[in-house]
Design an enzyme around this catalytic site. Structure first.
Site, mmCIF file in Angstrom:
data_model
loop_
_atom_site.group_PDB
_atom_site.id
_atom_site.type_symbol
_atom_site.label_atom_id
_atom_site.label_comp_id
_atom_site.label_asym_id
_atom_site.label_seq_id
_atom_site.Cartn_x
_atom_site.Cartn_y
_atom_site.Cartn_z
ATOM 1 N N SER A 145 0.846 -1.192 0.000
ATOM 2 C CA SER A 145 0.000 0.000 0.000
ATOM 3 C C SER A 145 0.878 1.236 0.000
ATOM 4 C CB SER A 145 -0.907 0.024 1.233
ATOM 5 O OG SER A 145 -1.584 1.268 1.329
ATOM 6 N N TYR A 158 -1.785 -0.950 10.265
ATOM 7 C CA TYR A 158 -1.952 -1.351 8.862
ATOM 8 C C TYR A 158 -0.685 -1.038 8.070
ATOM 9 C CZ TYR A 158 -3.802 -1.454 4.090
ATOM 10 O OH TYR A 158 -4.005 -1.725 2.751
#
Length: 250
Positions: A145, A158
């Protein structure tokens, strides 16, 4: 190009978390090119079967296998199934993931455990298995990401899980020397999927749209096009790399 060469380039591709979103769209796109797809999923039988049925209705080859990749024994069963069903496995695409947003001071133990189990332990288990069992000339494609570069508040755990995946990508690529298996990661930016949009205010989404010079969110089509490139022969000389796909947001 003769038929024999064309057939040789068709791959058996395992996509984790492929019952919806980027994984489902990418599965359909790759199946249209003649690749055989294993749809891995953890929970929703109906969604996974719908993806398989759509691919088959369009003349493609796909099957589904339910396995929670955060359990190593289920990962072994998943790879057993893929190789027993298709005779080999050429590509692992680590797409499964969850997102939970909390400030670090507020995040509870359960959330930490869930995020690391699915976003880090799961891909690590599948990479470990792929390192042993992928066919010569295979590819491992991890989904990271762009938040690793953005370092946004509330994305701490995350982001940590995805940063670990990026490090593992480069290290595994080096460890696979001599096997002709490449390992790369694709790192999408803000993309209009259910995973991304869930729980976000209109104000936050508008802010993220404006943050990219191209002034929009990414789409599943944007990300799938890059994953398509990563699967196919044009990417053969790319190895141990992280490709940010985010419209210039970072």
């Amino acid at each position: 190009m003769n038929t024999a060469v064309q057939e040789k380039q068709k791959k058996v591709i395992l996509i984790t978390g492929a019952s919806r979103g980027i994984g489902a769209f990418t599965a359909s796109l790759l199946a249209q090119q003649g690749h055989s797809i294993i749809i891995n999923y953890a929970n929703n039988d109906q969604e996974a079967n719908a993806v398989v049925q759509k691919i088959q209705a369009n003349g493609g080859t796909a099957t589904a296998f339910k396995a929670n990749i955060s359990h190593s024994d289920e990962v072994t069963q998943l790879f057993d199934y893929a190789i027993q069903t298709y005779g080999r496995l050429d590509v692992l695409m680590n797409n499964a993931g969850i997102m939970r947003l909390n400030k670090i001071e507020d995040v509870d133990d359960e959330t930490i455990d869930q995020l690391l189990a699915i976003n880090l332990k799961g891909p690590l288990y599948t990479m470990r298995e792929a390192a042993k069992r992928l066919a010569h000339g295979g590819k491992i494609i991890n989904l990271s990401s762009s938040v690793v570069g953005m370092k946004l508040e509330t994305y701490g755990v995350y982001t940590a899980s995805k940063a670990a995946i990026e490090s593992l990508t480069a290290i595994l690529a080096k460890e696979l020397r001599g096997k002709n298996i490449t390992v790369n990661a694709i790192a999408p930016g803000p993309t209009a999927t259910a995973l991304f949009l869930e729980g976000k205010s209109d104000e936050l989404i508008a802010r993220l749209i404006q943050a990219a010079p191209l002034e929009r969110l990414g789409t599943v089509e944007d990300i799938a096009a890059v994953l398509d490139f990563a699967v196919n022969e044009g990417s053969n000389w790319i190895n141990a790399q992280i490709l940010r796909v985010n419209g210039g947001i970072v």
